[in-house]
Scaffold this motif. Structure first.
Motif, short mmCIF file in Angstrom:
data_model
loop_
_atom_site.label_atom_id
_atom_site.label_comp_id
_atom_site.label_asym_id
_atom_site.label_seq_id
_atom_site.Cartn_x
_atom_site.Cartn_y
_atom_site.Cartn_z
N PHE A 142 -54.13 46.02 -75.82
CA PHE A 142 -53.01 45.63 -74.95
C PHE A 142 -51.74 45.43 -75.77
CE2 PHE A 142 -56.49 45.17 -72.13
CZ PHE A 142 -55.96 45.44 -70.89
N HIS A 143 -50.67 46.02 -75.24
CA HIS A 143 -49.39 46.04 -75.94
C HIS A 143 -48.27 46.24 -74.91
CE1 HIS A 143 -50.35 50.28 -75.29
NE2 HIS A 143 -49.05 50.55 -75.43
N THR A 144 -47.05 46.25 -75.38
CA THR A 144 -45.92 46.71 -74.56
C THR A 144 -45.32 47.92 -75.27
OG1 THR A 144 -44.22 45.46 -75.70
CG2 THR A 144 -45.40 44.31 -73.92
N ALA A 161 -39.09 52.65 -71.00
CA ALA A 161 -39.95 52.72 -69.82
C ALA A 161 -40.84 53.95 -69.97
CB ALA A 161 -39.13 52.79 -68.53
N ASN A 162 -41.93 53.98 -69.19
CA ASN A 162 -42.93 55.03 -69.40
C ASN A 162 -43.31 55.70 -68.08
OD1 ASN A 162 -44.86 56.65 -70.68
ND2 ASN A 162 -45.81 54.94 -71.77
N MET A 163 -43.76 56.94 -68.19
CA MET A 163 -44.34 57.66 -67.05
C MET A 163 -45.68 58.22 -67.47
SD MET A 163 -42.39 61.34 -66.99
CE MET A 163 -42.69 62.50 -68.34
N GLY A 234 -44.88 60.09 -71.03
CA GLY A 234 -43.56 60.25 -71.60
C GLY A 234 -42.78 58.96 -71.62
N GLN A 235 -42.76 58.31 -72.77
CA GLN A 235 -41.87 57.16 -72.89
C GLN A 235 -40.43 57.65 -72.93
OE1 GLN A 235 -43.22 55.30 -76.45
NE2 GLN A 235 -44.91 54.25 -75.46
N HIS A 236 -39.55 56.88 -72.31
CA HIS A 236 -38.11 57.14 -72.34
C HIS A 236 -37.41 55.91 -72.88
CE1 HIS A 236 -39.46 60.31 -69.70
NE2 HIS A 236 -38.24 60.77 -69.47
#
Ligand code: FE2
Length: 287
Positions: A142-144, A161-163, A234-236
């Motif tokens: 667990f992470h951010t 943010a991530n998708m 895909g992190q943005h």
């Protein structure tokens, strides 16, 4: 001349019915957009999944089949945990561009990161049945996603943010993404052992788009079923950060030419900076 506000997503929210997803992103820190809302057919997702499996074979030499675990043994981390991450997929196939410029993804990412957000990674993730030698409940701790920036964080203005596009059915048994609802409101990393008891699986059928805040605590459950879990992620990031992978000047002209939203794609890749003609060293002339 029309004065278009690039942060105005009201048209897409109206067209696709995204109000509930905006609320979930704000209150829960994660939302699952179903295939019906995305307006995409099964073939669209199968092409994406098959393109990932094709690249996996080209890069690893191993043939992957969705229904079974890979027969080859992998060295290092893929062999220990049972997953393989493929990076820089934007250069491999036009389908990897389509996931970036879809109007629903664009609107929800703009809600979290504002205008001129950048693509940080373009990865495919193949995960298979977790080996018995791996004893933990989670295969991704667990992470951010924005832990590169020291907390405290303001969840209303995440740096990242991530998708995740689910290309197989996500269930707990299938090794789904796990997250802690509302954890983004904490504005900090979880303490060791804090997140797992609070976590829930992201239950989402193939053909879903999962979007989440860079402050949201998440990991992944071990996969207890045979066969593959396949995802495109895909992190943005906001424009003041350098992306984790460098796409600027490297994306083929043909990729832009075939895109339905080339201006947004240029912005994602930082290929818009020259167009802006901003000279950071310019000195004002005397009148
Ligand atoms: Fe993550």
């Amino acid at each position: 001349m029309e004065n278009h506000d690039p942060t105005d997503i009201s048209e897409a929210v109206e067209t696709y019915g995204l109000a509930r997803h905006i609320t979930e992103l704000d209150e829960i820190g994660l939302t699952v957009v179903p295939q019906s809302t995305l307006g995409l057919n099964d073939t669209w997702f199968e092409q994406l999944r098959d393109a990932i499996l094709r690249v996996a074979k080209e890069r690893s030499g191993v043939t992957f089949d969705v229904a079974t675990n890979p027969t080859a043994a992998f060295e290092g981390r893929p062999g220990v945990i049972g997953h393989l991450i493929l990076s820089h997929l934007i250069h491999e196939d036009q389908v990897f561009e389509k996931v970036l410029t879809h109007p629903v993804k664009k609107a929800l990412m703009t809600h979290m990161l504002g205008a001129r957000h950048r693509l940080s990674v373009s990865d495919g993730w193949i995960k298979w049945q977790t080996p018995d030698t791996w004893e933990e409940e989670s295969t991704t701790g667990f992470h951010t996603d924005q832990s590169v920036v020291p907390p405290p964080w303001n969840w209303r203005l995440p740096h990242i943010a991530n998708m995740n596009w689910t290309l197989t059915d996500y269930t707990r048994e299938n090794g789904a993404l796990a997250y802690v609802p509302g954890s983004h409101l904490e504005g900090r990393l979880p303490e060791p052992g804090e997140a797992l008891p609070l976590a829930v699986p992201v239950e989402a059928p193939m053909g879903s788009l999962v979007m989440f805040n860079g402050c949201t605590w998440h990991g992944a459950y071990r996969k207890t079923t045979p066969g593959l879990r396949v995802a495109m992620l895909g992190q943005h990031s906001r424009p003041y950060m350098l992306p984790f992978q460098d796409f600027k000047g490297r994306v083929a002209d043909e990729t832009y030419a075939a895109s339905e939203d080339p201006d947004y794609l240029r912005s994602l890749m930082r290929d818009d900076e020259d167009q802006l003609r901003v000279d950071p060293f310019a000195v004002p002339r005397a009148q």
